[in-house]
Scaffold this motif. Structure first.
Motif, PDB file in Angstrom:
ATOM      1  N   ARG A 292     -59.213  15.963 -33.730  1.00  0.00           N
ATOM      2  CA  ARG A 292     -60.463  16.745 -33.759  1.00  0.00           C
ATOM      3  C   ARG A 292     -60.728  17.290 -35.155  1.00  0.00           C
ATOM      4  O   ARG A 292     -59.797  17.505 -35.934  1.00  0.00           O
ATOM      5  CB  ARG A 292     -60.365  17.914 -32.769  1.00  0.00           C
ATOM      6  CG  ARG A 292     -59.998  17.500 -31.349  1.00  0.00           C
ATOM      7  CD  ARG A 292     -61.152  16.816 -30.644  1.00  0.00           C
ATOM      8  NE  ARG A 292     -62.155  17.772 -30.246  1.00  0.00           N
ATOM      9  CZ  ARG A 292     -62.145  18.424 -29.073  1.00  0.00           C
ATOM     10  NH1 ARG A 292     -61.193  18.195 -28.203  1.00  0.00           N
ATOM     11  NH2 ARG A 292     -63.096  19.279 -28.771  1.00  0.00           N
ATOM     12  N   ALA A 293     -61.979  17.523 -35.439  1.00  0.00           N
ATOM     13  CA  ALA A 293     -62.350  18.054 -36.757  1.00  0.00           C
ATOM     14  C   ALA A 293     -62.100  19.552 -36.804  1.00  0.00           C
ATOM     15  O   ALA A 293     -62.151  20.235 -35.780  1.00  0.00           O
ATOM     16  CB  ALA A 293     -63.823  17.763 -37.041  1.00  0.00           C
TER      17      ALA A 293
ATOM     18  N   PHE B  33     -64.427  14.378 -32.594  1.00  0.00           N
ATOM     19  CA  PHE B  33     -63.305  13.481 -32.880  1.00  0.00           C
ATOM     20  C   PHE B  33     -63.422  12.887 -34.270  1.00  0.00           C
ATOM     21  O   PHE B  33     -64.508  12.513 -34.703  1.00  0.00           O
ATOM     22  CB  PHE B  33     -63.248  12.364 -31.829  1.00  0.00           C
ATOM     23  CG  PHE B  33     -62.670  12.859 -30.530  1.00  0.00           C
ATOM     24  CD1 PHE B  33     -61.295  12.930 -30.354  1.00  0.00           C
ATOM     25  CD2 PHE B  33     -63.514  13.272 -29.507  1.00  0.00           C
ATOM     26  CE1 PHE B  33     -60.772  13.408 -29.158  1.00  0.00           C
ATOM     27  CE2 PHE B  33     -62.987  13.742 -28.315  1.00  0.00           C
ATOM     28  CZ  PHE B  33     -61.613  13.806 -28.134  1.00  0.00           C
ATOM     29  N   THR B  34     -62.251  12.800 -34.958  1.00  0.00           N
ATOM     30  CA  THR B  34     -62.237  12.270 -36.324  1.00  0.00           C
ATOM     31  C   THR B  34     -60.809  11.867 -36.701  1.00  0.00           C
ATOM     32  O   THR B  34     -59.846  12.290 -36.063  1.00  0.00           O
ATOM     33  CB  THR B  34     -62.730  13.340 -37.321  1.00  0.00           C
ATOM     34  OG1 THR B  34     -62.534  12.830 -38.632  1.00  0.00           O
ATOM     35  CG2 THR B  34     -61.948  14.634 -37.165  1.00  0.00           C
ATOM     36  N   LEU B  35     -60.669  11.055 -37.747  1.00  0.00           N
ATOM     37  CA  LEU B  35     -59.330  10.712 -38.261  1.00  0.00           C
ATOM     38  C   LEU B  35     -59.074  11.425 -39.583  1.00  0.00           C
ATOM     39  O   LEU B  35     -58.081  11.174 -40.256  1.00  0.00           O
ATOM     40  CB  LEU B  35     -59.215   9.200 -38.454  1.00  0.00           C
ATOM     41  CG  LEU B  35     -59.011   8.375 -37.173  1.00  0.00           C
ATOM     42  CD1 LEU B  35     -59.056   6.892 -37.482  1.00  0.00           C
ATOM     43  CD2 LEU B  35     -57.690   8.740 -36.496  1.00  0.00           C
ATOM     44  N   ALA B  36     -59.987  12.331 -39.905  1.00  0.00           N
ATOM     45  CA  ALA B  36     -59.951  12.972 -41.227  1.00  0.00           C
ATOM     46  C   ALA B  36     -58.644  13.709 -41.490  1.00  0.00           C
ATOM     47  O   ALA B  36     -58.152  13.731 -42.626  1.00  0.00           O
ATOM     48  CB  ALA B  36     -61.125  13.937 -41.363  1.00  0.00           C
ATOM     49  N   ASN B  37     -58.034  14.307 -40.435  1.00  0.00           N
ATOM     50  CA  ASN B  37     -56.796  15.074 -40.630  1.00  0.00           C
ATOM     51  C   ASN B  37     -55.690  14.213 -41.218  1.00  0.00           C
ATOM     52  O   ASN B  37     -54.954  14.641 -42.101  1.00  0.00           O
ATOM     53  CB  ASN B  37     -56.325  15.650 -39.300  1.00  0.00           C
ATOM     54  CG  ASN B  37     -57.323  16.637 -38.751  1.00  0.00           C
ATOM     55  OD1 ASN B  37     -57.825  17.479 -39.479  1.00  0.00           O
ATOM     56  ND2 ASN B  37     -57.649  16.503 -37.469  1.00  0.00           N
TER      57      ASN B  37
END
Ligand SMILES: Nc1ncnc2c1ncn2[C@@H]1O[C@H](COP(=O)(O)OP(=O)(O)OP(=O)(O)O)[C@@H](O)[C@H]1O
Ligand SMILES: [Mg+2]
Lengths: 371, 283
Positions: free
Chosen positions: B34-35, B46-50
């Motif tokens: 999650r962002a 939802f994100t892959l940024a982490n």
């Protein structure tokens, strides 16, 4: 270096016994595991320590091996005192009951272990390992791990591992007790053949009297932390010196009797209502008084009830054994109330039938109360 | 097939625990995807940024630091624990065996905080250790142990020692004494018996003990936090910092997750390596 000195001293004292035990004793926390014991084990001799569980067989073996320290006494191997020599310098081969093969090494590495500790050059070591494995017929198993072998094969690896160092004495502690009957018999023959061909001094521990009788040059019968008799198998079987040895080895009939008079080896005994004369194999008989009369079943025969000098009994059970029949009889004079005799198989006797036990002229003995 | 009527009963608690662990791991996985919404505790979409954020030298160094800490701790715990375990299994006197067991188990009875505070008292610049060393004239200036890797390792060795000793003792006590006797009778002295028989046969115990010490150290938090005092960063202290100082739960979750994967990977490599060594080493 070690081996050289061992060989040098071996030549000097070629007629000395392989092992001499002089007054060696051992207690554990106050309980006596071994009374002071003295004995000699000759070169090339196969000596068996025979006795019931807990009588001190393993203790004696461990004292010879050096795993235990004697409380007192002195131990000699090839006439050199070794009481204070650590086990790794005693040049002794040991085979354990549970084989004790190194599970993380191949068969060849197991057998070669004692050569590596001695720094034997690699080529020679490999040759000796091959020879040792050939001796126990396991040439094709050199690369296996111990767990990939059967019990009998593991036992043979253990034997090869002990033999490869050319030990001065080979010690075996109930080596075959985990094997089944057939394998056991085969291993007995094999061990005896190897031992004879190498002329190896061997101390073998067992509580199986059959094994002891069939394999040994001499047997030391032990009970309650002492040696009760030491002699050849036939001396032990035919001429037991005391009540314990007589009843522990082979089948024995023991009758309560009173010794009336003794002259040399001839004795006159009161057996219940009747009197009997026997010629004992003993040279000195106990003093007149209550004694135990010992006769092996093969020295007993069936007699007509009421015959003077015989012992009355009634048939309890007859066990067909093929070549002969075992008659187990109720007998008031016998210790435990039972005696046994062997009769030809065609003799027909029914349970409950009265009979009498006749004694052969020889083969008997009388033991005093303290025996 | 024999019937085992109580198997279900006995297994049910473990199923509950497994369920709990799975649920919490799933929750962390979910968070990690999650962002982060700055200023809010609730996560965004939802994100892959982490994970992209974690792909940075600073975080890499923290992972490396954690690994180093684990290696040092496991190594010293093993070096101290092996002789202790050996003495405990082999000592003739029962009282000596009990004493060793009791002393090596004490760290388990102290809480983590109490234990760590005690170490802070011992390790400080004017702490017990430095006072003694200064007084005896062995050193002239106090050694820095607080807020250093060495201090953290010392405290963590103490923490992991009980489990290492117990696991090694279990392994050593299962070695058949007759194997050592056989080796002795074949001409091996004490040291040789130890190196060729006892040590190789205790390797499975060493592997188990090392893995456990490793995992304990990896998950340790209070000790590196308090004794490291922010100077010794580990994955655990980093997760705490990101999560509870910056309130970036999603990043903390992905850091935890990567930490978990990292630990599993390291242990897997270690175990495989040791198994290879065992197979080929002594054959
Ligand atoms: N390490 C020990 N500590 C205390 N007592 C011992 C120890 N080893 C042996 N004993 C005792 O010494 C006695 C003799 O033991 P030993 O092992 O020699 O018997 P054994 O004749 O080999 O018996 P088995 O046929 O059962 O192997 C036994 O009573 C035993 O309990
Ligand atoms: Mg025994």
């Amino acid at each position: 270096m070690l081996i050289d000195t061992a060989q040098a001293s071996a030549q000097q004292t070629a007629d000395a016994p392989a092992v001499r035990v002089e007054g060696v004793s051992k207690s554990f926390a106050g309980s006596v595991a071994l009374e002071p014991i003295s004995m000699r084990i000759e070169r090339g001799e196969f000596l068996t320590l025979l006795g019931p569980s807990g009588c001190g067989k393993t203790t004696l073996l461990n004292l010879i091996a050096g795993f235990l320290e004697a409380d007192q006494g002195e131990l000699y191997i090839h006439d050199k005192p070794v009481t204070r020599v650590p086990p790794y310098q005693r040049e002794i081969g040991i085979v354990f009951q549970n084989y004790a093969l190194f599970p993380h090494m191949s068969v060849a590495r197991n057998v070669g272990y004692g050569l590596r500790t001695r720094g034997v050059p690699k080529a020679e070591a490999e040759r000796r390992v091959r020879e040792a494995l050939a001796l126990v017929k396991l040439e094709d198993f050199a690369d296996r791990r111990p767990r990939q072998l059967s019990g009998g094969q593991q036992q043979r690896v253990a034997l090869a591992r002990a033999l490869v160092i050319r030990p001065r004495v080979l010690l075996l502690d109930e080596p075959f007790s985990a094997l089944d009957r057939n394998l056991r018999a085969a291993m007995q023959v094999e061990l005896r053949e190897i031992q004879t061909s190498l002329g190896l001094t061997t101390v073998f521990v067992t509580h199986d009297q059959g094994e002891a009788l069939s394999m040994s040059d001499r047997i030391a019968v032990m009970s309650r932390a002492t040696i009760r008799q030491i002699g050849t198998p036939s001396e032990i079987y035919d001429h037991p010196q005391n009540h314990f040895v007589a009843s522990f080895v082979g089948d024995a009939n023991m009758f309560r009797a009173t010794l009336l008079e003794a002259e040399g080896s001839d004795a006159r005994l009161k057996l219940g209502e009747t009197e009997a004369r026997i010629t004992s194999f003993q040279t000195d008989l106990p003093a007149p008084g209550p004694v135990t009369l010992f006769v092996r079943p093969e020295h007993c025969h069936l007699a007509e009830p009421g015959t003077p000098g015989t012992i009355p009994a009634t048939v309890a059970l007859s066990v067909y054994q093929g070549s002969h029949t075992e008659l187990h009889v109720d007998c008031p004079l016998a210790e435990g109330g039972r005696a046994m005799l062997r009769v030809p198989s065609r003799t027909s006797v029914a349970p409950g039938e009265p009979l009498a036990i006749g004694l052969a002229e020889s083969g008997a003995a009388v033991f005093g109360a303290e025996d | 097939m024999t019937k085992r009527p109580f198997l279900g009963w006995f297994a049910s608690p473990s199923i509950l625990i497994a369920f709990g662990i799975t649920a919490s791991v799933l929750a962390i996985v979910q968070y990690s995807l999650r962002a982060h919404v700055p200023g809010s505790i609730d996560p965004g979409g939802f994100t892959l940024a982490n994970f992209a954020t974690l792909w940075h030298v600073a975080y890499g160094l923290v992972f490396l630091n954690s690994l180093l800490l684990c290696i040092w701790t496991a190594l010293f715990a093993l070096l101290i624990g092996y002789p202790l375990a050996y003495a405990m299994v082999r000592a003739r006197s029962l009282s000596l065996r009990s004493a060793i067991l009791l002393i090596s188990l004490t760290p388990l009875f102290l809480g983590e905080i109490v234990r760590t505070y005690s170490w802070m008292i011992v390790l400080g610049n004017r702490g017990f250790l430095n006072s003694v060393l200064l007084q005896t004239g062995l050193i002239e200036r106090p050694i820095n142990l607080m807020f250093t890797m060495s201090g953290v390792v010392i405290a963590l060795v103490h923490f992991t020692l009980p489990i290492v000793v117990v696991m090694l003792a279990a392994a050593l006590s299962h070695i058949d004494r007759n194997l050592e006797r056989a080796a002795t009778s074949l001409g091996a002295g004490r040291i040789r018996v130890f190196l060729t028989v006892t040590l190789p046969l205790s390797i499975p115990g060493v592997v188990a003990a090392t893995s456990t010490a490793f995992a304990w150290t990896f998950s340790a938090f209070a000790t590196p936090q308090m004794i490291g005092g922010g100077q010794v960063q580990t994955i655990s202290t980093m997760v705490y910092q990101v999560g509870f100082a910056s309130f970036n739960f999603p990043l903390a979750a992905s850091l935890s997750l990567m930490g978990l994967l990292f630990a599993v990977a390291v242990l897997a490599i270690f175990n495989t390596g040791m198994r290879q060594l065992e197979r080929h080493g002594a054959h």
